[in-house]
Design an enzyme around this catalytic site. Sequence first.
Site, PDB file in Angstrom:
ATOM      1  N   TYR A  77       0.849  -1.197   0.000  1.00 42.23           N
ATOM      2  CA  TYR A  77       0.000   0.000   0.000  1.00 42.23           C
ATOM      3  C   TYR A  77       0.884   1.246   0.000  1.00 42.23           C
ATOM      4  O   TYR A  77       1.636   1.506   0.946  1.00 42.23           O
ATOM      5  CB  TYR A  77      -0.869  -0.027   1.244  1.00 42.23           C
ATOM      6  CG  TYR A  77      -2.020   0.946   1.276  1.00 42.23           C
ATOM      7  CD1 TYR A  77      -3.317   0.503   1.099  1.00 42.23           C
ATOM      8  CD2 TYR A  77      -1.817   2.296   1.524  1.00 42.23           C
ATOM      9  CE1 TYR A  77      -4.398   1.386   1.173  1.00 42.23           C
ATOM     10  CE2 TYR A  77      -2.883   3.186   1.586  1.00 42.23           C
ATOM     11  CZ  TYR A  77      -4.169   2.722   1.410  1.00 42.23           C
ATOM     12  OH  TYR A  77      -5.222   3.593   1.482  1.00 42.23           O
ATOM     13  N   TYR A 110      -5.942   5.388  -6.883  1.00 39.76           N
ATOM     14  CA  TYR A 110      -6.079   5.183  -5.445  1.00 39.76           C
ATOM     15  C   TYR A 110      -7.507   4.773  -5.145  1.00 39.76           C
ATOM     16  O   TYR A 110      -8.415   5.600  -5.118  1.00 39.76           O
ATOM     17  CB  TYR A 110      -5.716   6.472  -4.700  1.00 39.76           C
ATOM     18  CG  TYR A 110      -5.964   6.433  -3.213  1.00 39.76           C
ATOM     19  CD1 TYR A 110      -5.064   5.826  -2.350  1.00 39.76           C
ATOM     20  CD2 TYR A 110      -7.101   7.001  -2.662  1.00 39.76           C
ATOM     21  CE1 TYR A 110      -5.288   5.780  -0.989  1.00 39.76           C
ATOM     22  CE2 TYR A 110      -7.346   6.966  -1.295  1.00 39.76           C
ATOM     23  CZ  TYR A 110      -6.428   6.356  -0.473  1.00 39.76           C
ATOM     24  OH  TYR A 110      -6.662   6.319   0.879  1.00 39.76           O
TER      25      TYR A 110
END
Lengths: 166, 398
Positions: free
Chosen positions: B301, B352
């Site tokens: 991430y 995102y």
Amino acid sequence: MTDDAGRDPGLRAGPDGADGRGDPEVRVGLVPDELVDVMTDRWTAPYWEALAEGRFVVPRCEACGTLRFPPTPFCPSCRSDRLGWLEVAPRGRIYTFTVIRHAVIPEVAAALPIVVALVEPDEAPGCRIVGNVADADPEQVHVGAEVEMAARRVRDGVAVPCFRLR
Amino acid sequence: MSELTLRDRTAIVGVGATPYWRRGESRPRTTMELAAQALFAACDDAGLPIEAVDGFALYSMGFDVSLFAQWLNLDVRFSAMLTGGGGGSAGSVGLAAAAVVSGQATCVASIMSLQQAASRFGAAFAPGARRPGTYRAPPSPEGSFLQPAGLMSPAQMFALLTRRHMHRYGTRREHFAEVAVSTRANAVRRTTALMREPLTHEAYFSARMIADPLCLYDCCLETDGAVAVLTTRVDRARDCRWPPVVIAASAHGGAGRWGQGITWLGMPDDSFASSGHRPVAEAAWRMAGLGPDDVDVALLYDHFSPLVIMQLEDYGFCPVGEGGPFVADGNIRWPDGRLPVNTHGGNLSEAYIIGMTHVMEAVEQLRGTAVNQVEGAEVALVTGGPAGIPVSNLVLHR
């Protein structure tokens, strides 16, 4: 006096707070007064009340002596809720910092750059107080730098931490 | 079969996504409409009818499952959500696996649908919440220790952790640049990516600072879109369209002394400059019976490039403090690095969707269908966002 959530409205003031606005002049490096909105509860209020008097206090467990910050109901070490307050000398060191150069909201644009530092008081290691480093050349700010800690008055009854390089 | 574990009991059988848009540009579509489109795509991908979906495992505040099920006329047997924020992306699939293993549901969808026109994560902690039409943090007793100093965005808070990492371990901006540049190089080849112009070292170093030491290219995109992932029992998965991608492990949680992480900033010195993932990394390796040396591709991430470096350390791909030199040596580059990272372009350069694109890419890598395929990839690691706990992960294998 607290509201239903145990929050103390007495120290709460902000854009539409009851205490009116602070100094309208924007100072580079400091978050504008009108954006400062401090809400307290019964565990955090003593910290802010002391700061409004220009003193720095940190919570200390009355049962085992462990310091904690910010103030919380229970000692993370022994879970006691017996809380005392240790007044510390207004000196510390920068643990880490950032220089804000982008205005996330337009209201801070005129104040940039803003240096935000985490400062550990010399007498309360591990407690990290967050504030602006005032009147600093960002190039002079570094991890480990010694600072004076001060209470910056925002409006009547409300002050926030602020630092100066020593 | 009495061992209490998720290991190798479930598999991901379908992944689907909407297109990705820059923040706000998915309007006038609605968030739940995007969620449904992603779910339809995941069901198509799995070769399952939508009626097969009988559970929802969400994270980061999720969405209204009651309305969603009503819209789609789906009978629901499981509906739960990991607490917290983006830390739970990979873990939402672990939650789906837990529902399936415990017999509460048979086919569980993990979905993230994100629109940031009105709710911008970049200003998640800014004051002024009482003004209409903005997405800002209301005052709170906890937030009052941060917000008055101007800490209003995750970038500023992670900059504090990053500065400490630089101080403690000698990490440099050149290392962050390598994460940003290598991730962009992966995005260039993908039609789904929003950022397809190659990023040069020079462009990185001439970019404006956001919160020193984080510059523009250290920060992820702010985008709209939805991704859905379907999890079912591993024996049932064999009847689906693709070979199953088996869930070897998933862990979520974290240390109490990490707690809220960036919105506390009181973490002990030995974990302050970290991703907060060390406890869940250990739990996942133990559950999977695998370790960092077994991983062929890592989808980490990447809301902020230095946090990729800290996760490489916390998952044991290199010793703590050596993440900077590890990336500088080319280890995370596709295709020749020892451990290609974020082969899809990540949050930094593709899109995102709060980490769910990482799950999708891991599945494509293990099917052998990825755009930037790691040859012979058998084991993938996926992580959720370094954030307040729970943080989470997934270990997947072919």
